[in-house]
Motif scaffolding. Sequence first.
Motif, mmCIF file in Angstrom:
data_model
loop_
_atom_site.group_PDB
_atom_site.id
_atom_site.type_symbol
_atom_site.label_atom_id
_atom_site.label_comp_id
_atom_site.label_asym_id
_atom_site.label_seq_id
_atom_site.Cartn_x
_atom_site.Cartn_y
_atom_site.Cartn_z
ATOM 1 N N GLU A 1 98.312 29.913 49.540
ATOM 2 C CA GLU A 1 98.169 30.578 48.247
ATOM 3 C C GLU A 1 97.004 31.567 48.266
ATOM 4 O OE1 GLU A 1 97.788 27.656 45.278
ATOM 5 O OE2 GLU A 1 99.825 26.848 45.510
ATOM 6 N N TYR A 2 95.937 31.164 48.964
ATOM 7 C CA TYR A 2 94.781 32.054 49.041
ATOM 8 C C TYR A 2 95.133 33.344 49.766
ATOM 9 C CZ TYR A 2 90.090 33.734 50.112
ATOM 10 O OH TYR A 2 88.979 34.501 50.238
ATOM 11 N N LYS A 3 95.928 33.236 50.788
ATOM 12 C CA LYS A 3 96.321 34.458 51.501
ATOM 13 C C LYS A 3 97.176 35.351 50.620
ATOM 14 C CE LYS A 3 98.146 32.583 55.147
ATOM 15 N NZ LYS A 3 98.810 32.490 56.468
ATOM 16 N N SER A 4 98.007 34.714 49.764
ATOM 17 C CA SER A 4 98.860 35.529 48.885
ATOM 18 C C SER A 4 98.060 36.137 47.744
ATOM 19 C CB SER A 4 99.989 34.660 48.317
ATOM 20 O OG SER A 4 100.757 34.121 49.352
ATOM 21 N N ASN A 5 97.224 35.345 47.071
ATOM 22 C CA ASN A 5 96.415 35.812 45.941
ATOM 23 C C ASN A 5 94.984 35.311 46.107
ATOM 24 O OD1 ASN A 5 98.683 36.945 44.190
ATOM 25 N ND2 ASN A 5 99.361 34.814 44.504
ATOM 26 N N PRO A 6 94.204 35.964 46.882
ATOM 27 C CA PRO A 6 92.858 35.445 47.187
ATOM 28 C C PRO A 6 91.955 35.398 45.955
ATOM 29 C CG PRO A 6 93.161 37.626 48.130
ATOM 30 C CD PRO A 6 94.497 37.194 47.647
ATOM 31 N N GLU A 7 91.996 36.405 45.076
ATOM 32 C CA GLU A 7 91.069 36.456 43.951
ATOM 33 C C GLU A 7 91.404 35.362 42.940
ATOM 34 O OE1 GLU A 7 87.720 37.592 42.118
ATOM 35 O OE2 GLU A 7 88.505 38.317 44.033
ATOM 36 N N ILE A 8 92.659 35.251 42.601
ATOM 37 C CA ILE A 8 93.069 34.234 41.625
ATOM 38 C C ILE A 8 92.798 32.837 42.164
ATOM 39 C CG2 ILE A 8 95.042 33.263 40.393
ATOM 40 C CD1 ILE A 8 96.223 36.074 40.312
ATOM 41 N N THR A 9 93.137 32.625 43.396
ATOM 42 C CA THR A 9 92.924 31.313 43.997
ATOM 43 C C THR A 9 91.465 30.953 44.048
ATOM 44 O OG1 THR A 9 94.907 31.635 45.346
ATOM 45 C CG2 THR A 9 93.394 29.892 46.018
ATOM 46 N N ARG A 10 90.611 31.976 44.334
ATOM 47 C CA ARG A 10 89.178 31.709 44.400
ATOM 48 C C ARG A 10 88.649 31.290 43.032
ATOM 49 N NH1 ARG A 10 87.739 36.334 45.766
ATOM 50 N NH2 ARG A 10 87.874 36.063 48.025
#
Length: 320
Positions: free
Chosen positions: A260-269
């Motif tokens: 998920e972080y690779k797909s949406n790094p900012e949101i996941t962070r």
Amino acid sequence: MSLKRVYTLAGMVLAAIILIVVLLTSWYTVDESEQALVLTFGDAGEPVVEPGLHFKMPWPVQSVEVLSKETFSLQFGYEEKDGKIKDFPKETKMITGDEYIVLADLVVQWKITDPEAYLFNSDKPKEILYDATSSSLRSIIGSSLIDDALTSGKAEIEADVRDLLTELIDDYDIGISILAVKLQDVELPNAEVRSAFTAVTDARETMNTKINEAKKYRNQRTNEAKGEKDAIISRAKGDKIARVEQARGDVAVFDKLYNEYKSNPEITRKRLVLETLENVLPDAEIYIMKDSGETLKYFPIRQMENQNPPAKQEGSDENE
């Protein structure tokens, strides 16, 4: 009366006597518990063991010796007669291998297995058996210890006496077979010695009892320790499996978050930061900030989360 008539009468009487002798000595009976030996001019034939009526040549051509097939008992050191027991201490007194005096008597069971040898190889086979029994018992007792003779070694002494006695009887060849040897009594010669030996025996039995109890307790504790060890090993294996499975689950969660972080790094962070803050500060109040850094009006999100949604009133759907 003439001489001729006298001779005739005498001949008739003699013939009658001979006929009676022939009739009386030409047959014999053998009982089921007996065996017979037919002698032809003193020469023995094969033993007759079949019960019933048998015929033979009249005496003095043939004669019959009838012997028993039953088992006899030789009582050495005592005599039992009419329910009373008579001891012969001089015959039973003997010395053990460690130089103690004991009184020992026994019973020998035997039977006649060779009638010819029993009748002709010795004049008094029963006396030979008695003397051989005395010799065998004294020999074995003389090589045994006092403790064995009085306690646990009796069975071995009986077996050794039987073997030695059988060997002697076979060497004498008197037509007898030894069936069994049974020790009756092996005891010390006087009351004081018997009392002292009894005290020693009781002490030995007490010692053996204590040793057996100690071994039993040791075995019990050993089994308990083995059980505890197995339980600890079993729990350790269970913990190992649980930790491995937990680690695999953590790895699976991490892999999912990483994807998920690779797909949406900012949101996941941001989501990870918020989840971490909730875990670290579970009782903290939540405020909404402007981009400029100013605080907005307080919004009671935490209280709203803790409140249950109000129940709908009846008929509200109809009014709407």
